[in-house]
Design an enzyme around this catalytic site. Structure first.
Site, PDB file in Angstrom:
ATOM      1  N   LYS A 107       0.967  11.216  -7.514  1.00 38.06           N
ATOM      2  CA  LYS A 107      -0.304  10.515  -7.706  1.00 38.06           C
ATOM      3  C   LYS A 107      -0.962  11.014  -8.993  1.00 38.06           C
ATOM      4  O   LYS A 107      -1.078  12.223  -9.220  1.00 38.06           O
ATOM      5  CB  LYS A 107      -1.234  10.742  -6.513  1.00 38.06           C
ATOM      6  CG  LYS A 107      -2.517   9.903  -6.572  1.00 38.06           C
ATOM      7  CD  LYS A 107      -3.276   9.952  -5.249  1.00 38.06           C
ATOM      8  CE  LYS A 107      -4.570   9.162  -5.317  1.00 38.06           C
ATOM      9  NZ  LYS A 107      -4.366   7.736  -5.635  1.00 38.06           N
ATOM     10  N   HIS A 116      -2.582  14.324  -1.474  1.00 40.40           N
ATOM     11  CA  HIS A 116      -1.621  13.245  -1.703  1.00 40.40           C
ATOM     12  C   HIS A 116      -0.332  13.811  -2.287  1.00 40.40           C
ATOM     13  O   HIS A 116      -0.267  14.988  -2.661  1.00 40.40           O
ATOM     14  CB  HIS A 116      -2.198  12.197  -2.662  1.00 40.40           C
ATOM     15  CG  HIS A 116      -3.202  11.287  -2.037  1.00 40.40           C
ATOM     16  ND1 HIS A 116      -4.530  11.632  -1.913  1.00 40.40           N
ATOM     17  CD2 HIS A 116      -3.076  10.051  -1.476  1.00 40.40           C
ATOM     18  CE1 HIS A 116      -5.181  10.640  -1.320  1.00 40.40           C
ATOM     19  NE2 HIS A 116      -4.318   9.678  -1.047  1.00 40.40           N
TER      20      HIS A 116
END
Length: 266
Positions: free
Chosen positions: A159, A155
């Site tokens: 995040k 990600h």
């Protein structure tokens, strides 16, 4: 017409949800909320998301503006989601929750609230990801314990939780089909002299870099072959459209706690 409230309207996912809602003819944006730290309070949600004026001003106080929506979509952080849950439970509002990183007690609170309101809770609202969860059930049933299982997820650098909620859910699905408990068999990263791999484990590796929207691969590795189930997201819009689909579905349900498998009927 479904009237929605969006919590987290100033974040990346919230902006995409506003865009999707404005473009969807079945949906009406009724309210938008955000924390003061986002710096968007008092601004038009449509302008913040790049869609032009909508007349919907971003507020902080969910309690004061609950009459303005029927279903709340919440992609925020656990503490914020719990506050939203209390308001929605008190006023009989359904919820679609995509927040990740909830602990066991917070998940219990969702279950308790679902006695009074309808809730769709899923770590990933993508239709494609939820199809992958079904494929993982079939794969685990077919291959059994003879294959080593590793999950790799990637990600964007912003995040804050790891592994992702989606990766953990994938691990749970596989573990359940094999008769294991993920809490007992999960291995999070490896370093140093780890010894030979235990066959009854599920490994997790996490990548955080750049602007990666979301990538998940579950590998089933056997002698002489490897089966992979992979999902790659190139845009947040697929998550937003899945959330809107869940919002339309949950509005017709009685009290209960549901996931995207329920929404999609798979």
């Amino acid at each position: 017409m479904f009237v929605l409230g969006i919590n987290g309207a100033g974040g990346r996912m919230g902006k995409t949800l506003v865009q999707a809602c404005v473009e969807d003819k079945q949906m009406q944006l009724g309210a938008a909320f955000e924390a003061p730290s986002a710096g968007v309070l008092g601004r038009d949600a449509g302008e913040v998301s790049g869609m032009g004026k909508t007349g919907i001003i971003i507020h902080q106080d969910l309690e004061a503006h609950h009459p303005e929506f029927e279903t709340l979509i919440d992609f925020t952080i656990p503490a914020c989601t719990m506050r939203s849950l209390d308001v929605c439970r008190e006023h009989g509002k359904s919820m679609v929750i995509g927040t990740t990183g909830l602990d066991d007690r917070q998940k219990e609170r969702l279950l308790e609230a679902s006695q009074n309101i309808s809730i769709v809770f899923a770590p990933n609202m993508s239709v494609g990801v939820n199809l992958c969860l079904k494929l993982l059930q079939v794969t685990a049933d077919t291959l059994g314990e003879d294959y080593d299982i590793e999950i790799v997820e990637a990600h964007h650098r912003h995040k804050v939780d790891a592994p992702s909620g989606t990766a953990l859910r994938m691990g749970e699905v596989v573990a359940e089909r094999l008769g294991w408990k993920l809490a007992d068999c999960a291995v999070f990263g490896r370093q140093g002299h780890t010894g030979e791999r235990d066959g009854k484990t599920i490994g997790f590796e996490t990548i955080r870099a750049g602007d990666i929207v979301g990538e998940h691969t579950v590998m089933f590795c056997g002698a002489g072959e490897r089966v992979e189930v992979t999902h790659r997201a190139s845009s947040r819009m697929n998550f937003a459209k899945g959330a809107l689909r869940a919002a339309a579905w949950v509005a017709d349900q009685g009290p209960g706690l549901f996931d995207m498998q329920d929404v999609l009927g798979i």
